[in-house]
Design a protein around this motif. Structure first.
Motif, PDB file in Angstrom:
ATOM      1  N   SER A  57       0.853  -1.183   0.000  1.00 55.65           N
ATOM      2  CA  SER A  57       0.000   0.000   0.000  1.00 55.65           C
ATOM      3  C   SER A  57       0.889   1.232   0.000  1.00 55.65           C
ATOM      4  CB  SER A  57      -0.905   0.017   1.248  1.00 55.65           C
ATOM      5  OG  SER A  57      -1.617   1.239   1.354  1.00 55.65           O
ATOM      6  N   VAL A  58       0.412   2.302  -0.612  1.00 57.87           N
ATOM      7  CA  VAL A  58       1.173   3.553  -0.557  1.00 57.87           C
ATOM      8  C   VAL A  58       1.096   4.164   0.841  1.00 57.87           C
ATOM      9  CG1 VAL A  58       0.863   4.039  -3.005  1.00 57.87           C
ATOM     10  CG2 VAL A  58      -0.801   4.941  -1.349  1.00 57.87           C
ATOM     11  N   TYR A  59       0.110   3.693   1.632  1.00 63.83           N
ATOM     12  CA  TYR A  59      -0.077   4.212   2.982  1.00 63.83           C
ATOM     13  C   TYR A  59       0.610   3.323   4.014  1.00 63.83           C
ATOM     14  CZ  TYR A  59      -3.823   6.839   0.678  1.00 63.83           C
ATOM     15  OH  TYR A  59      -4.540   7.656  -0.154  1.00 63.83           O
ATOM     16  N   GLY A  60       0.761   3.853   5.217  1.00 63.43           N
ATOM     17  CA  GLY A  60       1.327   3.070   6.305  1.00 63.43           C
ATOM     18  C   GLY A  60       1.029   3.714   7.638  1.00 63.43           C
ATOM     19  N   LEU A  61      -0.265   3.943   7.909  1.00 65.53           N
ATOM     20  CA  LEU A  61      -0.638   4.656   9.125  1.00 65.53           C
ATOM     21  C   LEU A  61      -0.898   3.700  10.292  1.00 65.53           C
ATOM     22  CD1 LEU A  61      -1.194   7.384  10.441  1.00 65.53           C
ATOM     23  CD2 LEU A  61      -3.577   7.176   9.702  1.00 65.53           C
ATOM     24  N   ALA A  62      -1.888   2.822  10.159  1.00 64.13           N
ATOM     25  CA  ALA A  62      -2.264   1.935  11.258  1.00 64.13           C
ATOM     26  C   ALA A  62      -2.446   0.514  10.752  1.00 64.13           C
ATOM     27  CB  ALA A  62      -3.555   2.419  11.923  1.00 64.13           C
ATOM     28  N   ALA A  63      -2.086  -0.448  11.593  1.00 65.27           N
ATOM     29  CA  ALA A  63      -2.296  -1.865  11.293  1.00 65.27           C
ATOM     30  C   ALA A  63      -2.775  -2.554  12.554  1.00 65.27           C
ATOM     31  CB  ALA A  63      -1.015  -2.507  10.775  1.00 65.27           C
ATOM     32  N   TYR A  64      -3.432  -3.695  12.366  1.00 63.10           N
ATOM     33  CA  TYR A  64      -4.049  -4.426  13.467  1.00 63.10           C
ATOM     34  C   TYR A  64      -3.715  -5.907  13.300  1.00 63.10           C
ATOM     35  CZ  TYR A  64      -6.796  -0.101  13.532  1.00 63.10           C
ATOM     36  OH  TYR A  64      -7.180   1.212  13.559  1.00 63.10           O
ATOM     37  N   VAL A  65      -3.410  -6.582  14.403  1.00 61.57           N
ATOM     38  CA  VAL A  65      -3.082  -8.006  14.351  1.00 61.57           C
ATOM     39  C   VAL A  65      -3.853  -8.729  15.452  1.00 61.57           C
ATOM     40  CG1 VAL A  65      -1.249  -9.745  14.447  1.00 61.57           C
ATOM     41  CG2 VAL A  65      -0.772  -7.488  13.471  1.00 61.57           C
ATOM     42  N   TRP A  66      -4.462  -9.862  15.080  1.00 64.41           N
ATOM     43  CA  TRP A  66      -5.188 -10.699  16.036  1.00 64.41           C
ATOM     44  C   TRP A  66      -4.574 -12.094  16.015  1.00 64.41           C
ATOM     45  CZ3 TRP A  66      -9.552  -9.043  18.920  1.00 64.41           C
ATOM     46  CH2 TRP A  66     -10.029  -7.762  18.588  1.00 64.41           C
ATOM     47  N   THR A  67      -3.942 -12.510  17.108  1.00 59.58           N
ATOM     48  CA  THR A  67      -3.374 -13.848  17.240  1.00 59.58           C
ATOM     49  C   THR A  67      -3.099 -14.133  18.708  1.00 59.58           C
ATOM     50  OG1 THR A  67      -1.534 -15.313  16.631  1.00 59.58           O
ATOM     51  CG2 THR A  67      -1.021 -12.980  16.867  1.00 59.58           C
ATOM     52  N   THR A  68      -3.198 -15.400  19.097  1.00 59.39           N
ATOM     53  CA  THR A  68      -2.853 -15.779  20.479  1.00 59.39           C
ATOM     54  C   THR A  68      -1.390 -16.178  20.600  1.00 59.39           C
ATOM     55  OG1 THR A  68      -3.570 -18.052  20.021  1.00 59.39           O
ATOM     56  CG2 THR A  68      -5.199 -16.556  20.995  1.00 59.39           C
ATOM     57  N   ASP A  69      -0.670 -16.204  19.489  1.00 58.47           N
ATOM     58  CA  ASP A  69       0.748 -16.560  19.478  1.00 58.47           C
ATOM     59  C   ASP A  69       1.579 -15.307  19.731  1.00 58.47           C
ATOM     60  OD1 ASP A  69       3.405 -17.178  18.779  1.00 58.47           O
ATOM     61  OD2 ASP A  69       2.786 -18.614  17.247  1.00 58.47           O
ATOM     62  N   GLY A  70       2.104 -15.175  20.946  1.00 58.37           N
ATOM     63  CA  GLY A  70       2.834 -13.972  21.317  1.00 58.37           C
ATOM     64  C   GLY A  70       4.051 -13.721  20.459  1.00 58.37           C
ATOM     65  N   GLU A  71       4.792 -14.751  20.139  1.00 59.81           N
ATOM     66  CA  GLU A  71       5.982 -14.579  19.311  1.00 59.81           C
ATOM     67  C   GLU A  71       5.603 -14.102  17.917  1.00 59.81           C
ATOM     68  OE1 GLU A  71       9.567 -14.047  17.945  1.00 59.81           O
ATOM     69  OE2 GLU A  71       9.090 -14.459  20.052  1.00 59.81           O
ATOM     70  N   ARG A  72       4.534 -14.670  17.370  1.00 60.42           N
ATOM     71  CA  ARG A  72       4.070 -14.225  16.055  1.00 60.42           C
ATOM     72  C   ARG A  72       3.645 -12.759  16.106  1.00 60.42           C
ATOM     73  NH1 ARG A  72      -0.899 -17.434  14.156  1.00 60.42           N
ATOM     74  NH2 ARG A  72       0.481 -18.715  12.851  1.00 60.42           N
ATOM     75  N   ALA A  73       2.922 -12.376  17.155  1.00 64.75           N
ATOM     76  CA  ALA A  73       2.476 -10.985  17.274  1.00 64.75           C
ATOM     77  C   ALA A  73       3.663 -10.035  17.275  1.00 64.75           C
ATOM     78  CB  ALA A  73       1.645 -10.817  18.547  1.00 64.75           C
ATOM     79  N   ARG A  74       4.699 -10.365  18.053  1.00 68.05           N
ATOM     80  CA  ARG A  74       5.886  -9.502  18.102  1.00 68.05           C
ATOM     81  C   ARG A  74       6.591  -9.469  16.751  1.00 68.05           C
ATOM     82  NH1 ARG A  74       5.998 -11.926  23.296  1.00 68.05           N
ATOM     83  NH2 ARG A  74       7.222 -13.684  22.505  1.00 68.05           N
ATOM     84  N   ARG A  75       6.688 -10.619  16.125  1.00 64.83           N
ATOM     85  CA  ARG A  75       7.392 -10.718  14.841  1.00 64.83           C
ATOM     86  C   ARG A  75       6.681  -9.887  13.766  1.00 64.83           C
ATOM     87  NH1 ARG A  75       7.586 -15.902  14.888  1.00 64.83           N
ATOM     88  NH2 ARG A  75       5.707 -16.316  13.649  1.00 64.83           N
ATOM     89  N   ILE A  76       5.370 -10.012  13.692  1.00 66.14           N
ATOM     90  CA  ILE A  76       4.618  -9.274  12.676  1.00 66.14           C
ATOM     91  C   ILE A  76       4.633  -7.778  12.972  1.00 66.14           C
ATOM     92  CG2 ILE A  76       2.316  -8.906  11.706  1.00 66.14           C
ATOM     93  CD1 ILE A  76       1.826 -11.869  11.946  1.00 66.14           C
ATOM     94  N   ALA A  77       4.483  -7.407  14.229  1.00 63.75           N
ATOM     95  CA  ALA A  77       4.496  -5.978  14.587  1.00 63.75           C
ATOM     96  C   ALA A  77       5.776  -5.311  14.100  1.00 63.75           C
ATOM     97  CB  ALA A  77       4.342  -5.816  16.091  1.00 63.75           C
TER      98      ALA A  77
END
Length: 479
Positions: A406-426
């Motif tokens: 996307s040309v934009y990059g303001l806000a993103a949202y992640v839903w997962t119970t895998d803490g390591e995945r959440a940190r990695r994607i963030a």
């Protein structure tokens, strides 16, 4: 309802020009009254007042400025219901939203700037123990503040509060579509005792008042919230005088939902967040990306939310989604819904036309498209309306790739119970803000984005620093 004065040099004054426009009701599509629009001459006298005032306000101590902010907080608190009512009238915000998040955002930011001022080292040694070299933070000068209609008090307080805290003087140009709340805010600052010329407010259009402010040689810093097109124009205009520019622009946020989470909660929360404020939020999760194993259920839930939310009169406590702000905005959203259908996305809720029972006003049916691709217009353009676009993904890498495409990059949202995945994607998301598992960012968090979502940050210490210069002094005498 006639708004025919500007706040300049500590007084309410008549415009120097004669141009006017109608104040429209988004709820009915009818004119409510008349707004006087400013001219270049109005801008000149407002900037002149701010320039004079900076010679004294720019020398005030942080303690003095903090005391003014505290007085503003007290008056704003007392007049918060008036602010909410103004936003209900001018932009069609449902009264519950106006009394809550819309007016509350302004109060929250003002309070936070009081606390943020305590965190800034206004004068400090270059390094611990260095008594000879000093770093001094000083106000940039005269600020041009240009704000939008979709979250009027949120954006006005983010800019005015930060500029006051830094020691800048300013000219505010609020959106001509949301003039009533800006009038009340100006009354609040006057009642709180802001010194003459420190804060000035001129109504007007972007092409006239906004451009005159940005081009003015005595303006030192510009802060604009608006479209990417407007941001491009401001950058070009500001380049002639090498002004500092802060831009908070568009967004096309993605909410990534993995199958290991509570899919119903995630899908419903994403849909409600998108439909809030009639979809008119730059940080809204406009794209919902769902792991294929959970995709069908997520689509069902989002469609159920779209069909169940109450759309109607913003004066009713039962209303959850009000009108969009203007006829032009309504027509653009309707056209993009038609484009989504023609490009092959599957319409699962909503669609073109007003909701049943609403024959006037700028009401859009909460709409959900499924089976979209990220190449479709509805997945790439900022619709700025209650239109949710849903896409499936198979792997984590694919989800991140779609989100970042996307040309934009303001806000993103992640839903997962895998803490390591959440940190990695963030860490991998090219976005100024990432919200994990439905959490909110607190007041004081930096608000801003990557790419065409803008330049700089608003809120907290970061927001104040946008209005500060850094001065290095050597040979500092011992005290």
């Amino acid at each position: 309802m006639t708004t025919d004065q500007f706040y300049i040099d500590g007084r309410w004054v008549a415009p120097l020009g004669t141009e006017t426009m109608a104040i429209m009701s988004p709820a009915t599509g009818q004119a409510l009254g008349q707004l006087s629009l400013g001219s270049k001459d109005d801008v000149d006298r407002a900037v002149a007042a701010a320039t004079r005032a900076f010679t004294t306000w720019g020398q005030t101590s942080p303690r003095e400025r903090c005391a003014l902010l505290e007085r503003i907080v007290k008056v704003y608190t007392r007049r918060r219901d008036e602010i909410a009512e103004a936003m209900r009238i001018e932009m069609g915000a449902p009264i519950g939203l106006a009394r809550g998040a819309q007016s509350g955002a302004g109060l929250g930011h003002l309070r936070d700037f009081v606390h943020a001022m305590q965190k800034i080292e206004w004068e400090a040694p270059l390094a611990p123990g260095d008594t000879a070299n000093r770093i001094v933070m000083e106000p940039k000068g005269v600020a041009a503040l240009i704000t939008p209609w979709n979250w009027p008090m949120n954006q006005i307080t983010l800019k005015v509060g930060a500029a006051l805290a830094a020691g800048c003087t300013m000219v505010l140009k609020p959106s001509e579509l949301a003039p009533l709340s800006a009038e009340l805010f100006s009354q609040i600052l006057d009642e709180a005792g802001v010194p003459a010329g420190v804060y000035n407010m001129v109504h007007g259009t972007g092409p006239l008042v906004g451009e005159a402010l940005c081009a003015h040689p005595d303006v030192d810093v510009i802060s604009l919230t608006g479209s990417t097109r407007a941001g491009t124009a401001v950058l070009k205009t500001a380049a002639d005088n090498i002004k500092r520019v802060g831009l908070e622009l568009g967004g096309k946020g993605a909410a990534i939902i993995f199958a290991d989470t509570d899919v119903e909660q995630a899908a419903a929360g994403t849909a409600r967040a998108l439909f809030q404020n009639s979809g008119q939020s730059c940080n809204a999760p406009a794209r919902m990306l769902v792991e294929r194993a959970a995709y069908d259920r997520a689509v069902e839930v989002a469609a159920e939310v779209a069909r169940s939310v109450t759309v109607g009169d913003p004066a009713s406590d039962a209303t959850q989604v009000g009108p969009v702000v203007s006829a032009a905005q309504y027509e653009r959203i309707e056209a993009l819904i038609e484009v989504g259908m023609s490009e092959g996305a599957r319409l699962v809720a909503g669609g073109p036309g007003r909701p049943d029972g609403l024959k006037s006003g700028y009401y859009v049916r909460p709409t959900v498209f499924a089976d979209a691709t990220n190449a479709m217009t509805i997945a790439r353009e900022e619709i700025f309306g209650p239109v949710l676009t849903i896409m499936p993904f198979d792997t984590e890498a694919e989800a991140v790739s779609i989100s970042n495409d996307s040309v934009y990059g303001l806000a993103a949202y992640v839903w997962t119970t895998d803490g390591e995945r959440a940190r990695r994607i963030a860490r991998r998301l090219r976005s100024g803000m990432v919200r994990l598992n439905g959490t909110d960012l607190p007041f004081g968090s930096p608000f801003g984005g990557f790419g065409q979502s803008g330049i700089g940050r608003e809120g907290g210490v970061w927001g104040i620093e946008e209005f500060l210069e850094v001065k290095a002094v050597s040979g500092w005498p011992p005290e």
